[in-house]
Write an enzyme that holds these catalytic residues in place. Structure first.
Site, short mmCIF file in Angstrom:
data_model
loop_
_atom_site.label_atom_id
_atom_site.label_comp_id
_atom_site.label_asym_id
_atom_site.label_seq_id
_atom_site.Cartn_x
_atom_site.Cartn_y
_atom_site.Cartn_z
N GLU A 277 0.83 -1.21 0.00
CA GLU A 277 0.00 0.00 0.00
C GLU A 277 0.87 1.26 0.00
O GLU A 277 0.56 2.24 -0.70
CB GLU A 277 -0.89 -0.02 1.25
CG GLU A 277 -2.28 0.51 1.02
CD GLU A 277 -3.21 0.12 2.16
OE1 GLU A 277 -4.26 -0.47 1.87
OE2 GLU A 277 -2.89 0.39 3.33
N GLU A 280 2.20 1.77 -3.38
CA GLU A 280 1.13 2.25 -4.26
C GLU A 280 0.86 3.74 -4.01
O GLU A 280 0.70 4.53 -4.96
CB GLU A 280 -0.15 1.43 -4.00
CG GLU A 280 -1.31 1.83 -4.91
CD GLU A 280 -2.60 1.08 -4.58
OE1 GLU A 280 -2.58 0.10 -3.82
OE2 GLU A 280 -3.65 1.51 -5.11
N CYS A 297 -8.52 -2.73 3.23
CA CYS A 297 -8.41 -3.99 3.99
C CYS A 297 -9.71 -4.40 4.67
O CYS A 297 -9.80 -5.48 5.22
CB CYS A 297 -7.26 -3.94 5.00
SG CYS A 297 -7.20 -2.43 5.90
N SER A 317 -7.27 1.63 -2.72
CA SER A 317 -6.03 0.88 -2.95
C SER A 317 -6.39 -0.43 -3.64
O SER A 317 -7.42 -1.05 -3.32
CB SER A 317 -5.35 0.60 -1.61
OG SER A 317 -4.41 -0.44 -1.77
N LYS A 356 -15.80 -10.66 6.29
CA LYS A 356 -14.75 -11.46 5.66
C LYS A 356 -15.29 -12.81 5.21
O LYS A 356 -14.70 -13.47 4.36
CB LYS A 356 -13.55 -11.59 6.59
CG LYS A 356 -12.69 -10.32 6.60
CD LYS A 356 -11.39 -10.50 7.33
CE LYS A 356 -10.32 -9.51 6.93
NZ LYS A 356 -10.62 -8.12 7.10
N GLU A 359 -16.34 -11.86 1.93
CA GLU A 359 -15.15 -11.63 1.10
C GLU A 359 -14.63 -12.94 0.50
O GLU A 359 -14.19 -12.99 -0.65
CB GLU A 359 -14.06 -10.96 1.94
CG GLU A 359 -12.87 -10.52 1.12
CD GLU A 359 -11.80 -9.86 1.97
OE1 GLU A 359 -11.38 -8.76 1.63
OE2 GLU A 359 -11.36 -10.46 2.97
N GLU A 364 -13.44 -12.02 -7.54
CA GLU A 364 -12.25 -11.25 -7.95
C GLU A 364 -11.07 -11.44 -7.02
O GLU A 364 -9.98 -10.95 -7.28
CB GLU A 364 -12.58 -9.76 -8.13
CG GLU A 364 -13.12 -9.03 -6.92
CD GLU A 364 -14.64 -9.12 -6.79
OE1 GLU A 364 -15.12 -10.22 -6.49
OE2 GLU A 364 -15.31 -8.08 -6.95
N CYS A 496 -11.69 -3.31 13.93
CA CYS A 496 -11.97 -4.76 14.04
C CYS A 496 -12.10 -5.22 15.49
O CYS A 496 -12.73 -6.26 15.73
CB CYS A 496 -10.85 -5.54 13.37
SG CYS A 496 -10.65 -5.15 11.64
S1 SF4 Z 1 -14.33 -6.47 11.61
FE1 SF4 Z 1 -15.44 -4.67 10.84
S2 SF4 Z 1 -13.80 -3.14 10.58
FE2 SF4 Z 1 -12.79 -5.14 10.71
S3 SF4 Z 1 -12.57 -5.82 8.57
FE3 SF4 Z 1 -14.48 -6.67 9.38
S4 SF4 Z 1 -16.06 -5.22 8.75
FE4 SF4 Z 1 -14.10 -4.17 8.59
#
Ligand code: SF4
Ligand code: SF4
Ligand code: SF4
Length: 571
Positions: A277, A280, A297, A317, A356, A359, A364, A496
Site C-alpha cells: 500500500e 502504491e 483492507c 487501494s 470477511k 469476502e 475477484e 476490528c
Molecule cells: S471487523 Fe469490521 S472493521 Fe474489521 S474488517 Fe471486518 S467489517 Fe471491517
C-alpha cells in the site's frame, strides 16, 4: 446538578440525565433489553420500568429524566411483577429452542427469565414459525426468535445502511428487509453490527464450523489456520477472561489442540499490506493517479464504497485485504515450497468479522480461502473440543509465518493501519530517526485528522471508523471541503476490535465498559512490547520478497496480492 435518591442511595447527576444514568452512578443495576449504549435508547421494551416520585405509573428508566428530590425505587413488588410479566409476554411469541440455540447460556432474555422466575408458558406459546433467512454469505436471520427490541435496526442505521427495519404493525410487526427480500439481496455490507447488538439468537453468523471440523479429520487435507490481529485481544472474553486480555499464546495452543493443524500469524500479511500500500501511495503521488487513496483492507467498507460512492473506486487501494493476501501466499508460495498440492491445503482464517465471510466468496479475490471462522466460532470449536482455555500453557505461532511487527498487530484498532503505514513511510521518506508512534490517529473518535511532514513531504490524512463517519468523510471530500492524501476507513465503529464476529457481550457489560478502548489497548500494549515495530522489518515479509515476489508492486505481487473492484449493479 440534580440530587435524587435511588433505593435510598443519594446521588447527584447533571441535569438532563436519565434515571438509568443516575442508577449507574449509585451502583444500582436496572435491567434493560432494547437500550444499548451508543446504539439505541427508545424505552420500548419496558424492562427498565421503575417507580419514581412525581411520575404517574411506572416509568422507563432509560428515557425518563431525573428531577430534584426525586425518589426512585427499582425493586418493589410492583416493579418486579411488571418485569416478570413483560418477560413472560416476550416468551409467549419466542421460539424457545434454548438447548440448541447459538446464544444458549449467553442470551440476555434467558438470563432475565431466570432472574425474574418467568414462566415460559404462562401465556401459552402463540407464534407461527417464520422462515429463516440464510441466503446471505455472512448473517443468518431467524425471526421466530426475534423479540422486537430493534437494536439491530438501530445498529444498521448507525452504519447508514438501513438494510433491515420494522415492517407491518402491532402483532404482525417483524424485522425484515424492504419488499421481503433476503438480506443477501440488499445493500447490506455484512459488517455484523446487527449481530453483536442482538440480545438473543435471532441473528448469527453463517457458520463454517462443521466444514472446518470436516477438513481437520480428512486425511487427504493439510489444514492451516491463521489468526487476525484483533482476535488475540478478544477471544478470552468467550472464556470469562476480562475485556482487554491478550490471549495470543493460549489461542495458538488451543488451535493446535483442535487437531493436526498449523497456526500462523495474520499480522504478517498486515505487514505485507503496508509494503504494497505504501508503494502504491508513493506511486500515486508521483504519477498523479487519483488521491486520496483509501485503504482496502476492510471488506465491509469496500462493499459500502461499491454501493454508495462508486465514483471513488479508482481511489481505493488495489491491495487485497490481509486475509486474502495470506490465503494467496499459502496456496502459492507455501504450497510450492513444501511440495503441497494447493487443492490439498485447507486454509482457515480466524477473523473478527462477518464481512470477511462474504469476502471469501468474492470471485475477484481468487478463491484462495477455504473457510473463515469468526472469533465466536473459534471459541465454539475450542469449547466443543473440551479444551480448558483459561488454564492453557502458551505456544508460539508456527514458522515461517510466526513473528510479525507490532505495526501489523495494531491493524485491529481504528487508526492502526494508518499508523503502521506512517511508521514505514516515515523511514522511507525521512531515514534514520524517523518517528515510531503517531498517537494522533489513535483513539475511538469516529473521525480523526492529522498532517505530517515526513522527510520534507507533507501529507494530510484522515481515519474514520463506522460507516456513518465514512459517509461524512466522503461527503467532505466530494464537496471539496477536505483534501487528503491517504484515508483509512474501517466499517465497524472502533475498527476490528469491535467487529461483528467478536464475542457476544451482554448489554449490562456493554453499557458500562468501553469495549473498544480496552480491546484496542491490549493491541497497543502488545505492539509496545515487540522487538520489531515496523512492517518493513518483519523477517517473513523480507523472505517473501526475496524468495517470491521480488519487490512491492512487482508483476507477481500484482497478480496475487492486488485486485480490482467495480460498481455494484446488483447486490
Ligand atoms: S471487523 Fe469490521 S472493521 Fe474489521 S474488517 Fe471486518 S467489517 Fe471491517
Ligand atoms: S450486517 Fe451490517 S449492513 Fe448488514 S444488516 Fe447487519 S448492520 Fe446492516
Ligand atoms: S433481530 Fe435481535 S436485535 Fe433485531 S429486533 Fe430482533 S431481537 Fe432485537
Amino acid at each position: 446538578m440534580v440530587n435524587l435518591k435511588i433505593n435510598g442511595i443519594a446521588v447527584s447527576v447533571p441535569e438532563g440525565s436519565t434515571i438509568l444514568q443516575a442508577a449507574k452512578l449509585a451502583n444500582v443495576r436496572i435491567p434493560t433489553l432494547c437500550y444499548l449504549k451508543d446504539v439505541q435508547c427508545v424505552g420500548s421494551c419496558r424492562l427498565c420500568l421503575v417507580e419514581a416520585t412525581g411520575a404517574r405509573g411506572l416509568v422507563a428508566a432509560c428515557v425518563y429524566p431525573v428531577s430534584e428530590g426525586m425518589e426512585v425505587r427499582t425493586n418493589t413488588p410492583r416493579v418486579r411483577r411488571s418485569r416478570k410479566t413483560t418477560i413472560e409476554l416476550i416468551l409467549s411469541t419466542h421460539k424457545k429452542k434454548c438447548l440448541s440455540c447459538v446464544r444458549s447460556m449467553n442470551c440476555e432474555l434467558q438470563k432475565l427469565a431466570l432472574e425474574y422466575n418467568a414462566e415460559e408458558d404462562r401465556f401459552g406459546t402463540d407464534h407461527d414459525l417464520k422462515p429463516i433467512d440464510d441466503l446471505s454469505a455472512s448473517v443468518v436471520r431467524d425471526n421466530s426468535k426475534c423479540i422486537m427490541c430493534t437494536r439491530c435496526v438501530a445498529a444498521c442505521e448507525h452504519q447508514t445502511i438501513g438494510a433491515i427495519g420494522p415492517k407491518n404493525r402491532g402483532y404482525s410487526k417483524v424485522i425484515g428487509s424492504p419488499y421481503d427480500v433476503s438480506l443477501a439481496f440488499t445493500p447490506c455490507v455484512n459488517c455484523g453490527q446487527c449481530v453483536v447488538a442482538c440480545p438473543v439468537g435471532a441473528l448469527y453468523e453463517k457458520s463454517a464450523v462443521a466444514e472446518v471440523w470436516g477438513a481437520i479429520v480428512d486425511p487427504s487435507k493439510k489444514v492451516v489456520f491463521y489468526t487476525a490481529p484483533s482476535v488475540r485481544a478478544t477471544l478470552g472474553e468467550a472464556f470469562g477472561l476480562p475485556v482487554g486480555t491478550n490471549v495470543e499464546g493460549r489461542m495458538v495452543t488451543a488451535i493446535k489442540q483442535l487437531g493436526d493443524v498449523e497456526c500462523f500469524n495474520m499480522d504478517i500479511t498486515a505487514d505485507l499490506t503496508i509494503m504494497e500500500e505504501a508503494t502504491e501511495l508513493l506511486s500515486r503521488l508521483e504519477n498523479g493517479n487519483p488521491t486520496p487513496m483509501f485503504t482496502s483492507c476492510c471488506p465491509g467498507w469496500v462493499k459500502f464504497l461499491e454501493h454508495y460512492y462508486p465514483q471513488y473506486i479508482p481511489n481505493l487501494s488495489t491491495c487485497k485485504s490481509p486475509q486474502e493476501m495470506f490465503s494467496a501466499v499459502l496456496k502459492t508460495y507455501y504450497c510450492r515450497k513444501n511440495g503441497i498440492n494447493p487443492d490439498d491445503l485447507f486454509v482457515v482464517s480466524v477473523i473478527p468479522c462477518t464481512a470477511k465471510k462474504f469476502e471469501v466468496s468474492r470471485e475477484e479475490l481468487g478463491g484462495y480461502t477455504d473457510a473463515a471462522l469468526t472469533t465466536r466460532e473459534l471459541a465454539k470449536m475450542i469449547k466443543e473440543a473440551g479444551i480448558d482455555f483459561a488454564n492453557l500453557s502458551e505456544s508460539e505461532y508456527d514458522l515461517p509465518f510466526g513473528d510479525a511487527s507490532g505495526a501489523g498487530a495494531i491493524f485491529g484498532a481504528t487508526g492502526g493501519v494508518m499508523e503502521a503505514a506512517l511508521r514505514t513511510a516515515a523511514v522511507k521518506l525521512g531515514g534514520d530517526g524517523a518517528p515510531l508512534e503517531f498517537k494522533e490517529v489513535r483513539g475511538t473518535e469516529g473521525v480523526k485528522e492529522a498532517e505530517y511532514t515526513l522527510g520534507g513531504t507533507t501529507v494530510k490524512i484522515a481515519v474514520a471508523s463506522g460507516l456513518g463517519n465514512a459517509r461524512k468523510v466522503l461527503d467532505a471530500i466530494k464537496s471539496g471541503e477536505k483534501d487528503y492524501a491517504f484515508v483509512e476507513i474501517m466499517a465497524c465503529p472502533g475498527g476490528c476490535v469491535n467487529g461483528g464476529g467478536q464475542p457476544y457481550v451482554h448489554d449490562e457489560v456493554r453499557n458500562n465498559v468501553d469495549l473498544k478502548t480496552l480491546r484496542a489497548q491490549a493491541l497497543y500494549d502488545y505492539d509496545g512490547e515487540r522487538n520489531i515495530r515496523r512492517s518493513h522489518e518483519t523477517p517473513a515479509v523480507e523472505m517473501l520478497y526475496n524468495e517470491f515476489f521480488g519487490s512491492p508492486n512487482s508483476a507477481k505481487a500484482h497478480k496475487l496480492l492486488h485486485t480490482k473492484y467495480s460498481k455494484r449493479e446488483k447486490y
